[in-house]
Scaffold this motif. Structure first.
Motif, PDB file in Angstrom:
ATOM      1  N   ILE A 276       0.847  -1.201   0.000  1.00 24.64           N
ATOM      2  CA  ILE A 276       0.000   0.000   0.000  1.00 24.64           C
ATOM      3  C   ILE A 276       0.881   1.249   0.000  1.00 24.64           C
ATOM      4  CG2 ILE A 276      -1.576   1.397   1.423  1.00 24.64           C
ATOM      5  CD1 ILE A 276      -3.046  -1.141   2.163  1.00 24.64           C
ATOM      6  N   MET A 277       1.881   1.248   0.860  1.00 31.59           N
ATOM      7  CA  MET A 277       2.781   2.411   0.931  1.00 31.59           C
ATOM      8  C   MET A 277       3.456   2.665  -0.421  1.00 31.59           C
ATOM      9  SD  MET A 277       2.826   3.685   4.024  1.00 31.59           S
ATOM     10  CE  MET A 277       4.405   4.460   4.312  1.00 31.59           C
ATOM     11  N   GLY A 278       3.935   1.588  -1.039  1.00 32.81           N
ATOM     12  CA  GLY A 278       4.660   1.731  -2.302  1.00 32.81           C
ATOM     13  C   GLY A 278       3.770   2.154  -3.444  1.00 32.81           C
ATOM     14  N   PHE A 279       2.630   1.486  -3.594  1.00 28.57           N
ATOM     15  CA  PHE A 279       1.740   1.792  -4.720  1.00 28.57           C
ATOM     16  C   PHE A 279       1.108   3.173  -4.576  1.00 28.57           C
ATOM     17  CE2 PHE A 279       1.470  -2.944  -5.405  1.00 28.57           C
ATOM     18  CZ  PHE A 279       2.141  -2.900  -6.618  1.00 28.57           C
ATOM     19  N   LEU A 280       0.816   3.549  -3.349  1.00 26.40           N
ATOM     20  CA  LEU A 280       0.212   4.862  -3.125  1.00 26.40           C
ATOM     21  C   LEU A 280       1.166   5.966  -3.575  1.00 26.40           C
ATOM     22  CD1 LEU A 280      -2.245   6.299  -1.904  1.00 26.40           C
ATOM     23  CD2 LEU A 280      -1.048   6.333   0.282  1.00 26.40           C
ATOM     24  N   SER A 281       2.400   5.846  -3.165  1.00 29.11           N
ATOM     25  CA  SER A 281       3.395   6.859  -3.511  1.00 29.11           C
ATOM     26  C   SER A 281       3.633   6.880  -5.024  1.00 29.11           C
ATOM     27  CB  SER A 281       4.679   6.543  -2.746  1.00 29.11           C
ATOM     28  OG  SER A 281       5.716   7.330  -3.215  1.00 29.11           O
ATOM     29  N   ASN A 282       3.833   5.709  -5.602  1.00 31.13           N
ATOM     30  CA  ASN A 282       4.100   5.602  -7.034  1.00 31.13           C
ATOM     31  C   ASN A 282       2.900   6.076  -7.864  1.00 31.13           C
ATOM     32  OD1 ASN A 282       3.563   3.387  -9.459  1.00 31.13           O
ATOM     33  ND2 ASN A 282       5.652   4.168  -9.445  1.00 31.13           N
ATOM     34  N   GLY A 283       1.716   5.628  -7.485  1.00 30.30           N
ATOM     35  CA  GLY A 283       0.518   5.975  -8.248  1.00 30.30           C
ATOM     36  C   GLY A 283       0.279   7.472  -8.300  1.00 30.30           C
ATOM     37  N   MET A 284       0.509   8.124  -7.184  1.00 31.30           N
ATOM     38  CA  MET A 284       0.255   9.570  -7.166  1.00 31.30           C
ATOM     39  C   MET A 284       1.287  10.332  -7.992  1.00 31.30           C
ATOM     40  SD  MET A 284      -1.384  10.546  -3.525  1.00 31.30           S
ATOM     41  CE  MET A 284      -0.095   9.934  -2.496  1.00 31.30           C
ATOM     42  N   VAL A 285       2.512   9.826  -8.017  1.00 34.77           N
ATOM     43  CA  VAL A 285       3.521  10.486  -8.871  1.00 34.77           C
ATOM     44  C   VAL A 285       3.146  10.291 -10.336  1.00 34.77           C
ATOM     45  CG1 VAL A 285       5.947  10.497  -9.582  1.00 34.77           C
ATOM     46  CG2 VAL A 285       5.376  10.298  -7.180  1.00 34.77           C
ATOM     47  N   LEU A 286       2.710   9.072 -10.677  1.00 36.18           N
ATOM     48  CA  LEU A 286       2.318   8.815 -12.065  1.00 36.18           C
ATOM     49  C   LEU A 286       1.145   9.703 -12.481  1.00 36.18           C
ATOM     50  CD1 LEU A 286       2.559   4.928 -12.548  1.00 36.18           C
ATOM     51  CD2 LEU A 286       4.285   6.665 -12.868  1.00 36.18           C
ATOM     52  N   LEU A 287       0.296   9.999 -11.522  1.00 35.45           N
ATOM     53  CA  LEU A 287      -0.839  10.885 -11.816  1.00 35.45           C
ATOM     54  C   LEU A 287      -0.450  12.357 -11.736  1.00 35.45           C
ATOM     55  CD1 LEU A 287      -3.737   9.114  -9.886  1.00 35.45           C
ATOM     56  CD2 LEU A 287      -3.524   9.366 -12.354  1.00 35.45           C
ATOM     57  N   ASP A 288       0.809  12.615 -11.401  1.00 32.25           N
ATOM     58  CA  ASP A 288       1.334  13.975 -11.269  1.00 32.25           C
ATOM     59  C   ASP A 288       0.530  14.792 -10.248  1.00 32.25           C
ATOM     60  OD1 ASP A 288       3.241  15.837 -11.732  1.00 32.25           O
ATOM     61  OD2 ASP A 288       2.396  16.611 -13.585  1.00 32.25           O
ATOM     62  N   VAL A 289       0.214  14.120  -9.144  1.00 35.06           N
ATOM     63  CA  VAL A 289      -0.521  14.802  -8.062  1.00 35.06           C
ATOM     64  C   VAL A 289       0.460  15.716  -7.317  1.00 35.06           C
ATOM     65  CG1 VAL A 289      -1.791  14.439  -5.904  1.00 35.06           C
ATOM     66  CG2 VAL A 289      -2.078  12.847  -7.805  1.00 35.06           C
ATOM     67  N   SER A 290       0.004  16.911  -6.998  1.00 38.38           N
ATOM     68  CA  SER A 290       0.870  17.878  -6.308  1.00 38.38           C
ATOM     69  C   SER A 290       1.377  17.324  -4.975  1.00 38.38           C
ATOM     70  CB  SER A 290       0.089  19.173  -6.083  1.00 38.38           C
ATOM     71  OG  SER A 290       0.238  19.640  -4.776  1.00 38.38           O
ATOM     72  N   GLU A 291       2.572  17.750  -4.618  1.00 37.27           N
ATOM     73  CA  GLU A 291       3.210  17.260  -3.391  1.00 37.27           C
ATOM     74  C   GLU A 291       2.328  17.504  -2.169  1.00 37.27           C
ATOM     75  OE1 GLU A 291       5.989  15.555  -3.066  1.00 37.27           O
ATOM     76  OE2 GLU A 291       5.999  15.581  -0.881  1.00 37.27           O
ATOM     77  N   TYR A 292       1.698  18.673  -2.122  1.00 38.46           N
ATOM     78  CA  TYR A 292       0.848  18.996  -0.967  1.00 38.46           C
ATOM     79  C   TYR A 292      -0.328  18.016  -0.890  1.00 38.46           C
ATOM     80  CZ  TYR A 292       3.279  23.514  -1.211  1.00 38.46           C
ATOM     81  OH  TYR A 292       4.217  24.493  -1.256  1.00 38.46           O
ATOM     82  N   VAL A 293      -0.940  17.794  -2.053  1.00 41.61           N
ATOM     83  CA  VAL A 293      -2.102  16.901  -2.089  1.00 41.61           C
ATOM     84  C   VAL A 293      -1.686  15.474  -1.751  1.00 41.61           C
ATOM     85  CG1 VAL A 293      -3.985  16.034  -3.551  1.00 41.61           C
ATOM     86  CG2 VAL A 293      -3.195  18.394  -3.800  1.00 41.61           C
ATOM     87  N   GLN A 294      -0.495  15.091  -2.213  1.00 43.75           N
ATOM     88  CA  GLN A 294       0.007  13.744  -1.901  1.00 43.75           C
ATOM     89  C   GLN A 294       0.048  13.507  -0.403  1.00 43.75           C
ATOM     90  OE1 GLN A 294       3.586  12.160  -3.611  1.00 43.75           O
ATOM     91  NE2 GLN A 294       3.271  13.203  -5.555  1.00 43.75           N
ATOM     92  N   ARG A 295       0.531  14.512   0.314  1.00 44.79           N
ATOM     93  CA  ARG A 295       0.644  14.363   1.771  1.00 44.79           C
ATOM     94  C   ARG A 295      -0.737  14.155   2.406  1.00 44.79           C
ATOM     95  NH1 ARG A 295       5.477  18.484   3.651  1.00 44.79           N
ATOM     96  NH2 ARG A 295       6.828  18.025   1.900  1.00 44.79           N
ATOM     97  N   ILE A 296      -1.692  14.947   1.918  1.00 43.39           N
ATOM     98  CA  ILE A 296      -3.055  14.836   2.469  1.00 43.39           C
ATOM     99  C   ILE A 296      -3.611  13.436   2.188  1.00 43.39           C
ATOM    100  CG2 ILE A 296      -5.424  15.720   2.294  1.00 43.39           C
ATOM    101  CD1 ILE A 296      -4.131  18.445   1.473  1.00 43.39           C
TER     102      ILE A 296
END
Lengths: 326, 350
Positions: A276-296
């Motif tokens: 979960i930790m790995g896919f969540l981080s990777n998936g959000m980068v692939l979606l180009d989600v902003s760093e702030y939103v990623q944290r939330i």
């Protein structure tokens, strides 16, 4: 469902966290075409391999009722210490690696001794070691990056066996060992006993102190191996490498259902937590989600996953806290 | 307390005291010789002009250095050089790191004022929060030097021109894209959105790229300042955009990590270029070795920066002439000028 010997609440209790992973997997697969590619899946597996190796040690400690928040700094120390030996003293990478694991293990053992003999709470003892490891790492490196490692050493971090990255193989070996050790050896079962009720475990003849020395030593040794893999992947030693690593590992382990209070937790759950930790981080980068939103989102998913897990366990209990299926 | 416990406490105490003594010894005597080889070769190199220090009059000043974050090689390298140069001049140099915590830095500055230091060099986390502390220091007759960031109250300063730095990164990247990729590329960006001065740098990169390489596009952005985060981000970028060839980074740490990411993915070809800022030794070495880190915007060698700062402070305290407001010279370093740059800066690469 009862006809098959289990019910919905029991399934939710056992596999709730898996459903969270599957849901996340489906969402990212639909949202970004690159997510489901084999290359990306191996990429994520390689990225979480250090976390996975260290998580096995952390799981041992937490099941036995402790916690070790020094592992991030320890990882930095191993990173710098091993690189320093190889680059500055031309020590063979194998001997440098063994020396790093040995020093880390001694530190872990000392942690266990301080916790058991001096009765210092694990949080405080490992907090002290966190600053000690960090200080030594900076003392050795003077805050600078140590580079110039031999190419052969890099194989550990970036090599492949067939299509499978070597760090992933190392992680799988450690996870398999962890699962086997916890479930198939009497010492592994003792971890649960000590974490569940230390006093009762002691009265039943388990040598609680020695067991705690062992869990902290193993945790440090496993973290050291993770540090060596990290060093090989980065091809450079830096005193900042492990910053925040302990929180990633603890989060993955807790996400996987290991109780902070000790006594419970399965390897299967921890593997799901790591993924979960790995896919969540990777998936959000692939979606180009902003760093702030990623944290939330990371925070929300953590709360939802653990909350869902707790609720699913609650559903399976009656008001007195007894399993309904029982 | 049982006999065993007493013995254990005694042993632990002895071990702790012994290790602290050992560390103190390492710090004071073995520190420079124990520096990492990759960086130490250059870090201990004496740049042109520093021989003057040996001939200089011994100064018995107490210098406090309160830096932004010693986890970052840029700050750590400068701090190490300040200690070395200060001690060569007979001064006592105490270095502390705020670890990007403004409140912690205010406390550290106050501690230095209580210590009654003669010179205070501050690499501010947030200059606004230091208003009261720097005023107090100036009132106490302390020489206050703003390093990289101007302070509310100060004797002198040297600052970074972030807009110029960002523009220079873009110029190098656009030149590479023009010559090697037909004027068009998918670009990845490493930023640090929490720090205003770094945001200026990032915006300058984007604006200049839009001007010089209009067909190129920033397709992904990730926060990165360290090797570890740079490597992970680059690996993820390549999953989303397998044809990505260029990364621009607000710092050299992320750029170096991105290089590892491309190498680990087997994509570190001649058509890939990564650019950063800072002029870290490992990045300079990578440029010289012809790796995919193809450029950096350097602020001069750390020893030169340290000498410039302390010489200014010495002049201020001794009533000599000094420059009150200075700006770092941003130098674009690529394979074309790395030898010249290193020779000028007194850096020896392998």
């Amino acid at each position: 469902m009862k006809g098959f010997g289990f019910n919905r609440s029991e399934i939710l209790r056992q596999y709730g966290i898996l459903f969270v992973l599957i849901a996340m997997f489906i969402i990212f697969s639909v949202a970004t075409p690159n997510f489901l590619k084999v290359e990306n899946l191996f990429n994520v597996a390689r990225q979480v391999s250090m976390m996975g190796i260290a998580a096995v040690g952390m799981m041992f400690v937490m099941i036995a009722g402790g916690i070790d928040i020094s592992i991030g700094s320890l990882l930095s120390f191993v990173n710098v210490f091993c690189a320093f030996l190889i680059v500055n003293f031309n020590v063979h990478p194998l001997w440098a690696s063994l020396a790093a694991v040995a020093v880390a293990s001694v530190g872990g053992f000392l942690n266990g001794v301080i916790v058991t003999q001096m009765k210092v709470p694990p949080l405080i003892s490992t907090l002290a070691f966190m600053t000690i490891w960090e200080g030594i790492a900076f003392l050795i490196s003077r805050g600078m990056t140590i580079f110039g490692l031999p190419d052969t050493f890099r194989t550990l971090g970036s090599g492949y066996v067939g299509p499978i990255p070597i760090p992933v193989i190392i992680m799988v070996v450690f996870l398999a060992f962890g699962g086997f050790f916890l479930n198939k050896t009497y010492i592994g079962r003792y971890f649960y006993a000590v974490g569940g009720n230390e006093e009762a475990a002691g009265l039943s003849g388990i040598h609680v102190r020695k067991l705690k020395w062992l869990v902290y030593t193993l945790c440090a040794a496993f973290t050291a191996v993770a540090g060596l893999v990290m060093l090989a992947r980065l091809n450079a030693g830096a005193a900042t490498t492990g910053k925040g690593f302990e929180f990633q590992v603890i989060t993955a382990v807790v996400l996987g259902g290991v109780s902070i209070a000790g006594g419970t937790g399965r390897m299967f759950g921890v593997i799901i937590g790591i993924l979960i930790m790995g896919f969540l981080s990777n998936g959000m980068v692939l979606l180009d989600v902003s760093e702030y939103v990623q944290r939330i989102i990371q925070g929300v998913v953590l709360v939802l996953a653990v909350g869902f897990d707790c609720l699913s366990k609650d559903i399976g209990m009656d008001k007195k806290g007894v399993l309904k299926s029982e | 307390m049982t006999q065993k416990k007493r013995m254990l406490c005694l042993i632990v105490s002895v071990v702790l005291i012994a290790s602290m003594t050992l560390m103190a010894g390492c710090n004071s005597s073995g520190g420079s010789s124990a520096a990492p080889a990759g960086s130490s070769a250059a870090a201990t190199e004496e740049p042109a002009g520093s021989s003057a220090a040996a001939d200089a009059v011994a100064r018995d000043y107490d210098i406090g250095v309160a830096f932004y974050d010693l986890n970052d090689p840029f700050w750590a390298e400068t701090a190490n050089c300040m200690k070395e140069y200060g001690e060569e001049n007979g001064c006592t140099v105490t270095i502390v790191s705020a670890e990007i915590n403004a409140a912690k830095q205010v406390q550290q500055v106050e501690d230095f004022i209580s210590k009654d230091v003669d010179i205070l060099v501050i690499g501010a986390v947030d200059p606004a929060t230091l208003e009261e502390a720097t005023k107090k220091a100036m009132d106490a007759g302390i020489i206050v030097y703003g390093y990289c960031f101007a302070l509310p109250y100060e004797t002198a300063e040297i600052i970074v021109d972030d807009a110029d730095m960002g523009a220079k990164v873009a110029e190098m990247a656009a030149d590479f894209i023009d010559k090697n990729l037909g004027g068009k590329a998918q670009i990845g960006m490493f930023n640090l959105p929490l720090y205003p001065s770094i945001v200026i740098r990032e915006e300058a990169i984007r604006e200049k790229m839009a001007e010089l390489s209009p067909e190129s596009e920033f397709v992904m952005t990730a926060e990165s300042a360290t090797i570890e985060t740079g490597m992970t981000a680059a690996e993820n970028f390549l999953q989303a955009y397998p044809d990505m060839k260029v990364i621009t980074s607000i710092g050299d740490g992320g750029a170096y990590g991105a290089m590892q990411g491309f190498e680990n993915a087997g994509k570190a070809g001649d058509d890939v270029a990564i650019y950063g800022t800072g002029g870290n030794i490992e990045n300079l070495q990578a440029i010289k070795d012809g790796k995919v880190v193809r450029g950096t915007v350097a602020l001069g060698y750390a020893m030169q920066r340290a000498q410039a700062v302390l010489d200014t402070c010495f002049a201020a305290i001794e009533g000599g002439e000094y420059e009150k407001m200075a700006t770092f010279t941003n130098t674009s370093v690529t394979i074309d000028n790395i030898d010249q740059y290193c020779a000028d800066a007194g850096i020896t690469l392998e």
